[in-house]
Design a protein around this motif. Sequence first.
Motif, PDB file in Angstrom:
ATOM      1  N   ALA A 229       0.821  -1.210   0.000  1.00  0.00           N
ATOM      2  CA  ALA A 229       0.000   0.000   0.000  1.00  0.00           C
ATOM      3  C   ALA A 229       0.856   1.262   0.000  1.00  0.00           C
ATOM      4  O   ALA A 229       0.326   2.372   0.153  1.00  0.00           O
ATOM      5  CB  ALA A 229      -0.934   0.005   1.201  1.00  0.00           C
ATOM      6  N   GLY A 230       2.163   1.106  -0.148  1.00  0.00           N
ATOM      7  CA  GLY A 230       3.047   2.260  -0.202  1.00  0.00           C
ATOM      8  C   GLY A 230       3.576   2.714   1.136  1.00  0.00           C
ATOM      9  O   GLY A 230       4.152   3.795   1.250  1.00  0.00           O
ATOM     10  N   VAL A 231       3.391   1.891   2.175  1.00  0.00           N
ATOM     11  CA  VAL A 231       3.887   2.230   3.508  1.00  0.00           C
ATOM     12  C   VAL A 231       5.338   1.754   3.611  1.00  0.00           C
ATOM     13  O   VAL A 231       5.624   0.566   3.472  1.00  0.00           O
ATOM     14  CB  VAL A 231       3.030   1.569   4.607  1.00  0.00           C
ATOM     15  N   SER A 232       6.260   2.689   3.838  1.00  0.00           N
ATOM     16  CA  SER A 232       7.675   2.343   3.912  1.00  0.00           C
ATOM     17  C   SER A 232       7.975   1.500   5.148  1.00  0.00           C
ATOM     18  O   SER A 232       7.188   1.456   6.098  1.00  0.00           O
ATOM     19  CB  SER A 232       8.525   3.610   3.953  1.00  0.00           C
ATOM     20  N   ALA A 233       9.133   0.863   5.128  1.00  0.00           N
ATOM     21  CA  ALA A 233       9.530   0.028   6.259  1.00  0.00           C
ATOM     22  C   ALA A 233       9.668   0.863   7.532  1.00  0.00           C
ATOM     23  O   ALA A 233       9.259   0.429   8.625  1.00  0.00           O
ATOM     24  CB  ALA A 233      10.846  -0.682   5.944  1.00  0.00           C
ATOM     25  N   ASP A 234      10.230   2.071   7.408  1.00  0.00           N
ATOM     26  CA  ASP A 234      10.382   2.936   8.580  1.00  0.00           C
ATOM     27  C   ASP A 234       9.020   3.342   9.139  1.00  0.00           C
ATOM     28  O   ASP A 234       8.805   3.333  10.359  1.00  0.00           O
ATOM     29  CB  ASP A 234      11.178   4.187   8.212  1.00  0.00           C
ATOM     30  N   ALA A 235       8.091   3.698   8.244  1.00  0.00           N
ATOM     31  CA  ALA A 235       6.757   4.093   8.685  1.00  0.00           C
ATOM     32  C   ALA A 235       6.031   2.915   9.324  1.00  0.00           C
ATOM     33  O   ALA A 235       5.348   3.064  10.351  1.00  0.00           O
ATOM     34  CB  ALA A 235       5.953   4.645   7.510  1.00  0.00           C
ATOM     35  N   ALA A 236       6.173   1.721   8.740  1.00  0.00           N
ATOM     36  CA  ALA A 236       5.528   0.536   9.299  1.00  0.00           C
ATOM     37  C   ALA A 236       6.091   0.209  10.678  1.00  0.00           C
ATOM     38  O   ALA A 236       5.348  -0.208  11.578  1.00  0.00           O
ATOM     39  CB  ALA A 236       5.710  -0.648   8.357  1.00  0.00           C
ATOM     40  N   SER A 237       7.396   0.411  10.853  1.00  0.00           N
ATOM     41  CA  SER A 237       8.015   0.166  12.162  1.00  0.00           C
ATOM     42  C   SER A 237       7.416   1.090  13.219  1.00  0.00           C
ATOM     43  O   SER A 237       7.169   0.678  14.360  1.00  0.00           O
ATOM     44  CB  SER A 237       9.522   0.365  12.080  1.00  0.00           C
ATOM     45  N   ILE A 238       7.175   2.329  12.839  1.00  0.00           N
ATOM     46  CA  ILE A 238       6.562   3.277  13.769  1.00  0.00           C
ATOM     47  C   ILE A 238       5.141   2.846  14.103  1.00  0.00           C
ATOM     48  O   ILE A 238       4.706   2.899  15.265  1.00  0.00           O
ATOM     49  CB  ILE A 238       6.583   4.702  13.176  1.00  0.00           C
ATOM     50  N   VAL A 239       4.399   2.396  13.075  1.00  0.00           N
ATOM     51  CA  VAL A 239       3.034   1.926  13.293  1.00  0.00           C
ATOM     52  C   VAL A 239       3.024   0.756  14.278  1.00  0.00           C
ATOM     53  O   VAL A 239       2.208   0.706  15.205  1.00  0.00           O
ATOM     54  CB  VAL A 239       2.380   1.516  11.954  1.00  0.00           C
ATOM     55  N   LEU A 240       3.940  -0.204  14.092  1.00  0.00           N
ATOM     56  CA  LEU A 240       4.001  -1.363  14.981  1.00  0.00           C
ATOM     57  C   LEU A 240       4.413  -0.964  16.396  1.00  0.00           C
ATOM     58  O   LEU A 240       3.906  -1.518  17.383  1.00  0.00           O
ATOM     59  CB  LEU A 240       4.970  -2.400  14.418  1.00  0.00           C
ATOM     60  N   LEU A 241       5.330   0.001  16.499  1.00  0.00           N
ATOM     61  CA  LEU A 241       5.736   0.482  17.817  1.00  0.00           C
ATOM     62  C   LEU A 241       4.568   1.146  18.530  1.00  0.00           C
ATOM     63  O   LEU A 241       4.318   0.891  19.725  1.00  0.00           O
ATOM     64  CB  LEU A 241       6.898   1.466  17.687  1.00  0.00           C
ATOM     65  N   ILE A 242       3.815   1.982  17.808  1.00  0.00           N
ATOM     66  CA  ILE A 242       2.650   2.641  18.400  1.00  0.00           C
ATOM     67  C   ILE A 242       1.605   1.607  18.798  1.00  0.00           C
ATOM     68  O   ILE A 242       0.926   1.742  19.827  1.00  0.00           O
ATOM     69  CB  ILE A 242       2.053   3.669  17.416  1.00  0.00           C
ATOM     70  N   ASN A 243       1.490   0.539  18.000  1.00  0.00           N
ATOM     71  CA  ASN A 243       0.566  -0.542  18.333  1.00  0.00           C
ATOM     72  C   ASN A 243       0.902  -1.150  19.695  1.00  0.00           C
ATOM     73  O   ASN A 243       0.019  -1.364  20.545  1.00  0.00           O
ATOM     74  CB  ASN A 243       0.628  -1.611  17.233  1.00  0.00           C
ATOM     75  N   VAL A 244       2.186  -1.417  19.920  1.00  0.00           N
ATOM     76  CA  VAL A 244       2.606  -2.009  21.187  1.00  0.00           C
ATOM     77  C   VAL A 244       2.436  -1.012  22.334  1.00  0.00           C
ATOM     78  O   VAL A 244       1.985  -1.375  23.432  1.00  0.00           O
ATOM     79  CB  VAL A 244       4.063  -2.493  21.099  1.00  0.00           C
ATOM     80  N   LEU A 245       2.780   0.262  22.102  1.00  0.00           N
ATOM     81  CA  LEU A 245       2.602   1.278  23.145  1.00  0.00           C
ATOM     82  C   LEU A 245       1.132   1.436  23.504  1.00  0.00           C
ATOM     83  O   LEU A 245       0.783   1.614  24.683  1.00  0.00           O
ATOM     84  CB  LEU A 245       3.181   2.617  22.674  1.00  0.00           C
ATOM     85  N   ALA A 246       0.253   1.383  22.491  1.00  0.00           N
ATOM     86  CA  ALA A 246      -1.182   1.431  22.772  1.00  0.00           C
ATOM     87  C   ALA A 246      -1.595   0.223  23.606  1.00  0.00           C
ATOM     88  O   ALA A 246      -2.459   0.325  24.487  1.00  0.00           O
ATOM     89  CB  ALA A 246      -1.965   1.470  21.460  1.00  0.00           C
ATOM     90  N   GLY A 247      -0.952  -0.930  23.331  1.00  0.00           N
ATOM     91  CA  GLY A 247      -1.225  -2.118  24.130  1.00  0.00           C
ATOM     92  C   GLY A 247      -0.798  -1.963  25.575  1.00  0.00           C
ATOM     93  O   GLY A 247      -1.474  -2.443  26.492  1.00  0.00           O
ATOM     94  N   VAL A 248       0.340  -1.298  25.802  1.00  0.00           N
ATOM     95  CA  VAL A 248       0.797  -1.036  27.173  1.00  0.00           C
ATOM     96  C   VAL A 248      -0.244  -0.206  27.918  1.00  0.00           C
ATOM     97  O   VAL A 248      -0.634  -0.528  29.051  1.00  0.00           O
ATOM     98  CB  VAL A 248       2.159  -0.302  27.165  1.00  0.00           C
ATOM     99  N   VAL A 249      -0.713   0.861  27.268  1.00  0.00           N
ATOM    100  CA  VAL A 249      -1.726   1.721  27.889  1.00  0.00           C
ATOM    101  C   VAL A 249      -3.019   0.944  28.113  1.00  0.00           C
ATOM    102  O   VAL A 249      -3.618   0.986  29.193  1.00  0.00           O
ATOM    103  CB  VAL A 249      -1.989   2.965  27.010  1.00  0.00           C
TER     104      VAL A 249
END
Length: 379
Positions: A229-249
Amino acid sequence: MITAFALVGAATQLVWLTYAPVTTVAAEHFVVSESAVGWLANMFPLLYVVLAVPAGILLDRWFRPALIAGAVLTALGAGLRLLHDGFAVVFVGQTVVAVAQPLVLNAITGIAGHYLDEKDRPTGIAVGTASTFAGMAAAFVLGAALPAESQLGTLAAIGALFPGAAAVWLTIELVRGGSGPAASTQTSLSALRATLGDSYTRRLCLAVFFPFGTFVALATYGQALLEPAGVSADAASIVLLINVLAGVVGCAVVPVAVLRRGVELPAVMVGLTASALACLLVAVAPGLATGFLAFVLIGLTLLPALPIVLTMAERHTGAAEGTAAGLIWMTGNLGGLVVAGATGLLVDRPALAFGLCAATTILGVPLTMRLRSTPVQVG
C-alpha cells in the motif's frame, strides 16, 4: 515487589526481541542468513508451548524459588551473549532466556495472588501484563536507536544490564517478603488433572487462542502486509511500535476499570469486535493513515483481553493459578503459531491476510460468550 517483577517481565521480552529490529544487520555481522537470526526470536513461542505447563506446575508447588530461578536464568542468558561475538553463543544465550520465560510470565497471576489484597489483584495483573508489552516496545526503540553493525555490542550490553539489575531487585524483594506462599498440598499431576478437567479453564484457554494469534500474526507480518500500500519500512516500524505502546496503555488501564465494574465479558467482546473491524478496515482501504488507526485500535482493545482472562483464571483456580496461567499462555502461543503461519502463506495477498486476521479475531466472541456460566472454583 510488583515493580521489580514487572521489570523482570519486561526484560524477558527485551531479550526476546533484541535482534528482531536489526535482523539484516545481525545476519551480516554473524555471517548467517536472516532466517537464522529469526530463530533467535522464533524459539521463544516454540519453547513456551513445550514448557508452559511444567513451569506452571513448578510455580504452583514452589512459587518463590521457581520465580527466582526464572529471573536469574533470564539474566544469565542475556549475559551469556556478551561472552563471545558469535552466533552460536548468542543462540545459547537466547535459548536459556526462552527456557526461563515461562517461569516469569506464568507468575503474573501468582505474584498478584500471593502478595496483593484481593481488591488490588486486577491492578497487579494488569501491570504485569503491560510490562511485557513495554519490554517489546523497548526492544523496538533500542533497535531503532542502535541500528548499525558496530552498535550490536552496545545493544547486547544494554540487553544484559537491564535483566541483571531487575533479577537482583526481584530476588531481594522475594527474600525480604518472608517465607512466601506455602507449597501446594496437591501433587503436580493432580493439580494438572484438575485444571485440565475444569471446563471453565478450558473455555478461558480457547477464548485467547485466536485473538492472541491475531496479535502475533500482525506483529510478525504487519510491515510486509502494509508495504504494497506504499507504507515504507520505517513508517511501518513506527506503526508497529505505536501498536505495542497502545497495548501497554490498554493493558494498564482497561482491565482494572472493567474488572472493578464486573463487565469483563462485555468488554472483551467489544474489544474483539473493534479489533476485527480494524483488520477489515485495513483490508479494504490499506494505507498509512488507515494502518495507523487500525493498529492503534487493536493495541487499545485487543491486547487488554489477556490480563482480563488471566485475572479471571486467578479468581477461579486459586492454588492452581500457575498451572492455569501456563495453559492460557501455551494456548495463546499455539494460536500465534497457527494464525501467524496461515497469515504468512497470504503475505503476498494483504487483503486476504488482514481478512483472515479479522475472521480469527471475531471467532473469539462466541468463545467468550461461553464463559457466561458461573464457574465453580477448582483450587
